[in-house]
Write a protein that holds these residues in place. Structure first.
Motif, mmCIF file in Angstrom:
data_model
loop_
_atom_site.group_PDB
_atom_site.id
_atom_site.type_symbol
_atom_site.label_atom_id
_atom_site.label_comp_id
_atom_site.label_asym_id
_atom_site.label_seq_id
_atom_site.Cartn_x
_atom_site.Cartn_y
_atom_site.Cartn_z
ATOM 1 N N LEU A 132 0.829 -1.202 0.000
ATOM 2 C CA LEU A 132 0.000 0.000 0.000
ATOM 3 C C LEU A 132 0.865 1.255 0.000
ATOM 4 N N GLY A 133 1.965 1.214 0.733
ATOM 5 C CA GLY A 133 2.882 2.348 0.732
ATOM 6 C C GLY A 133 3.457 2.604 -0.651
ATOM 7 N N GLU A 134 3.816 1.526 -1.362
ATOM 8 C CA GLU A 134 4.342 1.668 -2.716
ATOM 9 C C GLU A 134 3.255 2.182 -3.650
ATOM 10 N N ARG A 135 2.023 1.711 -3.458
ATOM 11 C CA ARG A 135 0.911 2.154 -4.300
ATOM 12 C C ARG A 135 0.652 3.654 -4.104
ATOM 13 N N SER A 136 0.720 4.082 -2.868
ATOM 14 C CA SER A 136 0.430 5.486 -2.560
ATOM 15 C C SER A 136 1.564 6.410 -2.968
ATOM 16 N N GLN A 166 9.214 3.973 12.985
ATOM 17 C CA GLN A 166 8.951 5.139 12.138
ATOM 18 C C GLN A 166 9.000 4.765 10.658
ATOM 19 N N GLU A 167 8.326 3.651 10.372
ATOM 20 C CA GLU A 167 8.272 3.151 9.002
ATOM 21 C C GLU A 167 7.405 4.058 8.135
ATOM 22 N N ASN A 168 7.656 4.005 6.835
ATOM 23 C CA ASN A 168 6.813 4.660 5.847
ATOM 24 C C ASN A 168 6.029 3.606 5.079
#
Length: 288
Positions: A132-136, A166-168
């Protein structure tokens, strides 16, 4: 009667051995691959998502885009039975409210490969969040982690490591609906409620790791806001689990007491509005 008692003890012992050999996994996971309903039958746009886990499994999920300009993304972790096609109704109202929804199946569920177990499901929950992080990409949209029942326990475990590192992408809020206080805690409670396993409730529950007990981990989610939702009518996971989670959580936190069947929270518009208000308030207070 005297002859019957040893027979019952033997049956109980066999049941205990069977459960012990699976590490009590059968208490948590009830997957199937039946298709119950697809988003298009609910007049929802959607995309099939396929993602690979670091240990070689392939997970299937659905991306439900928001109607209009998105207000945020919701990462939804479902409960322990069936698959995403039986849980989609729990989040089908969110795209109309302006939220993208990503809902994956854990390994062994639906069209995802592999066999279910606790460690695997935890890895899958993290893999989905990274996807989801990569998608966003570089989007500054709020990101909400919403888990129901088993999914709530997975969400707490995931967030308790994600936030301190503190992950993204950063989490805007975490919502645990109808969840339990801990994997070992609920295992012992369920084993105690079945006459075949009641004599072995303590040793069998020890086969479940206590590394991911929600009451021990939920405090690590702070300062990200958390909402704990639980029903006074929950016949699957009694409300004392939700109250224990809320007590262990640190501020900012909110408790939503409902009056619905297990994981049936969002069948009522008033509870939908309560969640939307919490999400909006979290987005306004948490720096992005």
């Amino acid at each position: 009667m005297a002859a019957r008692i040893p027979r019952l003890l033997l049956i109980s012992a066999l049941a205990a051995v069977t459960i012990a050999q699976t590490g009590c996994s059968s208490l948590f996971f009830y997957p199937d691959n039946q298709v119950y309903i697809t988003p298009d039958r609910l007049d929802l746009a959607y995309e099939d998502v396929w993602l690979d886990t670091p240990d070689g499994e392939t997970l299937h999920g659905w991306w439900l885009p928001a109607e209009g300009e998105p207000r945020g993304d919701v990462y939804f972790l479902h409960g322990n039975a069936q698959n995403i096609s039986s849980h989609v109704l729990n989040v089908a109202w969110l795209p109309e409210a302006g939220y993208n929804v990503f809902m994956p199946d854990y390994r062994g569920y639906g069209r995802s490969t592999g066999e279910t177990d606790l460690e695997g499901a935890l890895h899958d929950a993290e893999a989905g969040l990274r996807w989801l992080g990569e998608r966003s990409g570089n989007s500054q949209r709020p990101l909400y982690l919403l888990g129901q029942s088993l999914g709530g326990a997975l969400a707490i475990a995931l967030a308790s490591e994600w936030v301190p590192r503190q992950e993204n992408p950063g989490l805007t809020a975490v919502i645990a609906d109808s969840s339990f206080a801990g994997f070992r805690a609920i295992a012992r409670e369920k084993l105690a409620g079945f006459w075949l396993t009641w004599p072995f409730q303590a040793p069998l529950s020890w086969t479940v790791t206590d590394e991911y007990e929600g009451v021990d981990r939920i405090g690590d989610i702070s300062p990200v806001p958390i909402m704990v939702i639980h029903s006074v009518r929950d016949g699957i996971i009694p409300i004392h689990h939700g109250l224990a989670l809320y007590e262990a959580a640190k501020e900012p936190k909110q408790f939503l007491r409902t009056d619905m069947p297990h994981a049936g929270t969002f069948m009522l518009p008033e509870y939908q509005r309560a969640l939307l208000d919490f999400m909006k308030g979290s987005a306004e207070t948490v720096p992005r």
